[in-house]
Structure formats: C-alpha cells, structure tokens
Motif scaffolding. Structure first.
Motif, PDB file in Angstrom:
ATOM      1  N   VAL A  29       1.383  -1.246   0.195  1.00  0.00           N
ATOM      2  CA  VAL A  29      -0.432   0.079   0.056  1.00  0.00           C
ATOM      3  C   VAL A  29       0.956   1.388   0.071  1.00  0.00           C
ATOM      4  CG1 VAL A  29      -1.745   1.134   1.383  1.00  0.00           C
ATOM      5  CG2 VAL A  29      -1.812  -1.650   0.941  1.00  0.00           C
ATOM      6  N   GLY A  30       0.968   2.694  -1.175  1.00  0.00           N
ATOM      7  CA  GLY A  30       1.424   2.979  -1.146  1.00  0.00           C
ATOM      8  C   GLY A  30       2.815   3.138  -1.425  1.00  0.00           C
ATOM      9  N   LEU A  31       3.738   3.963  -1.844  1.00  0.00           N
ATOM     10  CA  LEU A  31       4.606   4.504  -1.684  1.00  0.00           C
ATOM     11  C   LEU A  31       6.052   3.582  -1.205  1.00  0.00           C
ATOM     12  CD1 LEU A  31       4.613   8.299  -3.942  1.00  0.00           C
ATOM     13  CD2 LEU A  31       5.045   5.776  -5.072  1.00  0.00           C
ATOM     14  N   SER A  32       5.375   4.122   0.172  1.00  0.00           N
ATOM     15  CA  SER A  32       6.576   3.045   0.508  1.00  0.00           C
ATOM     16  C   SER A  32       7.159   1.628   0.909  1.00  0.00           C
ATOM     17  CB  SER A  32       6.663   3.498   2.574  1.00  0.00           C
ATOM     18  OG  SER A  32       4.946   3.415   2.504  1.00  0.00           O
ATOM     19  N   SER A  51       6.225   0.139  -2.036  1.00  0.00           N
ATOM     20  CA  SER A  51       6.703  -0.114  -3.675  1.00  0.00           C
ATOM     21  C   SER A  51       7.680  -0.080  -3.806  1.00  0.00           C
ATOM     22  CB  SER A  51       5.920   0.857  -4.736  1.00  0.00           C
ATOM     23  OG  SER A  51       4.171   0.764  -3.964  1.00  0.00           O
TER      24      SER A  51
END
Length: 573
Positions: free
Chosen positions: A557-560, A562
């Motif tokens: 979930v989210g950039l962190s 990814s």
C-alpha cells in the motif's frame, strides 16, 4: 504491478528527487561511499603460467567495500572488458530497490562492453560480512570481493573487540578462460571441467607448484584475538576450512550475529560467509589455514587439492620460519556429510526471536539435477550419460532466463510474453524424492516461471533435495531477503511431524543455505520487499543448467511499500 508506472523523464526526475532527499536525510547520520569499478582483463600468473582473467580495477580478488550499517553506497561500474557483465551485492537486501540487485536478465540487462551503470543503495539493518560478485555466467570465478559492514557509530560488536580483522576469500582457479569453459559445457551437455586449484585471497598456497612465494600470511601476536571474515567465493564447490591447532568461535553468518559457537572447522557453501574469532594461544610458530572440498554428490569428479595460507606468529624468528614447515590441520574427509550437516545444524541466532507460527504461503520446492534425452545420442552436443545432456530444475521446471530484457524491466514496463507467474507451489508430480526415482521423471520442462507473493505474506519454503542423477547438497540463495532457517532433516519432508521440531526461538538468519544431501531444509521470511528476486543454487554449473526460479513480490500500500522507479542509466539489452 500496481499503478506506479511513470513516464520516462518524470520517472527519472522522481528517482533523482528521491535520491537527493535520501542523501539529505542521511547526511547527518550516515556516510555516502563512492567507488568506481573498472571491469577489465589483465594477465595473472598462477601455477607456473600466465593467463588473462577479468578483474575489477586490475585486482584479484577485487577491492573490499567497507561501510557502516545505515550508510549509502554509490558504485559506478564501467565495463572495459570484452564480455557483458553485471555485479550482484550478495546478501544486501536492496529494500524496494531491485534495480541495484544485479543478476543479469533478472533485475537488469547486463552492462555491455563500453557501457556503465551506477549501483545506488542503502545498507539497512545489516552488520557483518557479505560480498559482491559478477552475476553473468561464470565470470564470478575471478570477479568478486568482500563487502564489510561495521556497526553504526556509537555501537559495537556483541563480542570483545578483536585486535585485528582479516578478510579470507576462498576461491577456485581454472586453467582456462571461464567464459570458454562455460561455452564448452553448454555445447557438450557435460559439467564444466573442474578447477585445478583452490585459492585463499587469490593465492593457491604452498602445496601447489610455483605458488609458495605468494602464499597469504596472516600475522598475529601471541595471546591476541583476531576476527576472520571468511567468504566462500568458489564457483562450484562447498569447502571445509580449518586452522592447524587453533579453534574458531563463530560469531556471525551472512551479516547476522550468532550465538558463539566453538569449532575446529567450518563447512562453508558458495555464497556463504562466516565471522570467526581466533585466539593466538599456541606456541609461537607457523600454522596453516587450509581448505579443501566437501563433495556430497556421489561419483562426481571434483578438485581434491588443498589451498593454504599461514597464520604467522610475529614472535617467530625468521630463521625458524625458513627452517620449519607450518603445521597442516586435519580437515574432514571430502564426503563427510554427517560432520558437515552437524556443523550447520549447530549454528543459532544470537538473540531469542519470535518467528511467526501462522504461515500464509507454504511452498515445497524440490531441487536437483536431471538429464535431457537427445534425438541423436551420438551428437557431440550430447556427451552426458548414454547420449544425454545434464540439466537441473526446481519443481520440475528448468529455469530459462530471458535474452531481450530483464524480468524486472518486463514487469515494471508491462512487457508481455517474457515470463509467466505459474511456477508450481508444490512438485507437479509427487514421488519418493530421495528414493529410487523412475527414469521417466528425470527430464524437467523448461520455462521462465515466477511465483507471485502478496506484500507482507508470511512465507515458508521447504527445499527438498532429490536423488535424480545423485543426491547432493545445493547451497540455495534467496535474493532480496534474509531468512530464518527453522529446520532441516534427512529423507523426505513430512509436513505432519517435521514442523513440530522446528526452531522458532533462536534460528540463524541466512541468505544462503544448503539442502542436506538426500534431505530438506525449511526457511521462513516475511515478503516485505517488493520486486522480482532470484532464488537459485549457488553452484554456478547447476544455475547454468536451470536450477533456479524467481519470486515476484507485489507492491503493498502506497509508495513506501512499492518498488522505486528505475534509475535513468539502467542498462538496456
């Protein structure tokens, strides 16, 4: 892959902004280390003859990278050699950053002659000894070096600080160009020719011709304790290592601390590392450090020579040094599986942990060799047993690398037709894996199959050796993760009874672990690192035959949670 695909220029901008932000945040807490690796050929004289080998910066072994936990690494690799190449930073987790991992055609296209690529990554919560090596064909036979991670400033080792530290890189020496060695094996379908020597820090040692003058010496003062950082860089061989009349205390493996474990020898597979403390508690003199093969395969040819270095007490007079030959240690027998297995099983993690009990993804991978039947068994390309070719597989799939792009680039860019995600979670055909396997089951299929994992999944993999062709210990390496080794045993894994004996309290953390010959090993880890990560045997002849697969960990979930965008200079095929 989830929707973080960005246009080319914007993608690069995001990467550079992220890098600048990361460097800024680290400026007060960590160092940034810059290196340049020039890949080039140079003549090297060993065993009475000179031959050209591929090196980094003209050094063999290559330069040692030293940093602290939390530091940031920037290494520009310039390929001035005649072969494609990439560099793998073995054991470094590369969190969210598979672009820096290095295996050719898995997370990047190789760096072509005349090209360059800059690897950028941060060391995260790892301390100890790792290493780096080429990850393109057999080039890692000479392209490798130590990667040493010290504790953060203000922290220290969980053991008394040694007076000195020495990297000890164990290797193999071949009497021909290793690229031609691989091409010959690929053509004939046979295993590659065995090495003609083993080496310690690039030198064969006193027991080989034309080698005594360059034998590695490790100087010590009587009574002091030193730290040896031992790395098995050998291309195709597990090794026993010992020091005459001296015991060793294992305090770390694969950049993770262990409970102190006293021993007179090590069994170390290709890719593995050990940190050991050695106290100079013997009468001043010269003592050989020595390594020779641990060969678990039945009736397989292997190099049965012994490499040496010298533990040299400084108080030993030069006259006595010239007069006396160093003491040679007693190494276990080449095929001493009981001793090798007991050693590995004796290693424990330093602190108590709570390994998860609930497993989300339970995988059972059989690993081993095989044979391909030839339509023309008299062909020069079919020189294996009875006119066959050797192969290798996991779960009956012999892994095929792409050639026009890398797996990670195909995934990130949505390029179809490069791979599938149907790698079988269990053997497609069930049989007595360590028994008398019918000949009809010896030939695997070929494919580029990945297994998909959701971010954060709690994963267990049981790696099961088979008796196809021969039982053998396979040192299995998982890129992108370190894992808990929770259990092992001989025979076929029993899912009803064997987990009851798992060590979920103080298992060691590893990145490479061997399957006991005719046995199994179980590992657990959390899939918290998105990207594509290679899983393979670190005996490179087996990897060349297809003993590998890859895990595809989806974004969370989210950039962190990814994958970072690819860097602007990522090589193209």
């Amino acid at each position: 892959m989830k929707t973080f695909h960005l246009p080319g220029k914007l993608c690069c901008s995001w990467f550079l902004l992220g890098l600048l932000a990361l460097i800024g945040s680290l400026a007060s807490a960590a160092e940034i280390h810059f290196h340049e690796f020039i890949i080039r050929a140079r003549p090297v004289r060993r065993l009475c003859r000179t031959q050209n080998i591929i090196t980094v910066n003209g050094q063999f072994p290559g330069p040692t990278v030293e940093a602290r936990n939390g530091d940031f690494i920037v290494i520009k690799v310039v390929n001035a050699a005649q072969y494609n190449i990439s560099i793998h930073w073995h054991g470094l987790r590369m969190v969210r950053n598979p672009w820096a991992d290095g295996p050719s055609y898995v997370t990047q296209c190789p760096i072509q002659p005349g090209g360059s690529y800059t690897y950028r990554f941060r060391i995260r919560d790892q301390e100890g000894t790792l290493w780096w090596h080429a990850h393109t064909g057999f080039l890692r036979a000479t392209v490798y070096g130590a990667f040493i991670i010290y504790p953060r400033l203000g922290s220290s080792y969980p053991f008394p600080i040694p007076k000195q530290e020495f990297p000890i890189l164990l290797g193999q020496w071949f009497d021909r160009d290793v690229v031609l060695l691989q091409r010959q094996a690929d053509f004939t379908g046979l295993p590659p020719n065995i090495s003609v020597a083993y080496t310690i820090n690039g030198q064969p040692g006193d027991l080989y011709n034309c080698s005594s003058q360059e034998t590695v010496r490790v100087p010590v003062d009587a009574g002091e304790t030193i730290l040896l950082r031992i790395i098995n860089s050998a291309l195709n061989q597990e090794l026993f290592f010992s020091i005459a009349n001296h015991s060793m205390t294992v305090v770390g493996t694969d950049a993770a601390y262990t409970k102190p474990f006293r021993t007179t020898f090590l069994m170390i597979g290709p890719g593995q590392t050990f940190n050991v403390l050695v106290t100079a508690d013997q009468p001043p003199g010269l003592y050989y450090m020595a390594a020779h093969a641990y060969e678990s395969a039945v009736n397989a040819p292997f190099d049965n020579t012994t490499t040496t270095a010298i533990l040299e007490y400084r108080s030993t007079s030069r006259r006595n040094q010239n007069r006396s030959r160093p003491v040679l240690p007693a190494l276990p027998a080449f095929n001493d599986t009981a001793t090798a297995t007991a050693f590995t099983a004796g290693i424990r993690g330093l602190t108590r942990v709570r390994v998860f009990n609930k497993v989300d993804v339970n995988l059972y991978f059989i690993v081993g060799l095989g044979l391909i039947n030839c339509t023309n068994p008299n062909s020069p390309r079919c020189q294996g047993p009875n006119g066959t070719r050797f192969t290798a597989s996991m779960n009956n799939v012999s892994f095929v690398l792409p050639t026009t792009t890398s797996l990670m680039q195909a995934y990130y860019e949505g390029i179809p037709g490069v791979f599938t995600t149907d790698f079988p979670p269990v053997p497609p055909l069930q049989f007595d894996y360590t028994g008398n396997v019918p000949r009809g089951l010896w030939t695997p299929s070929r494919g580029t199959k990945l297994y998909k994992l959701k971010y954060g999944s709690r994963v267990q993999i049981v790696l099961q050796d088979t008796s196809i062709v021969t039982t053998e210990e396979h040192p299995m390496h998982v890129h992108g993760f370190h894992f808990f080794v929770v259990g092992s045993g001989f025979g076929n894994f029993n899912p009803a009874t064997d987990p009851l004996k798992f060590n979920l309290v103080d298992p060691p953390l590893r990145n490479t672990i061997g399957t006991p010959p005719e046995g199994w090993v179980a590992i657990r880890f959390v899939a918290d690192n998105p990207g594509i990560w290679f899983v393979h045997c670190h005996i490179d002849s087996h990897l060349n035959w297809g003993l590998g697969m890859a895990l595809l960990v989806e974004n969370g979930v989210g950039l962190s949670q990814s994958v970072l965008p690819p860097p602007p200079d990522l090589p193209q095929c």
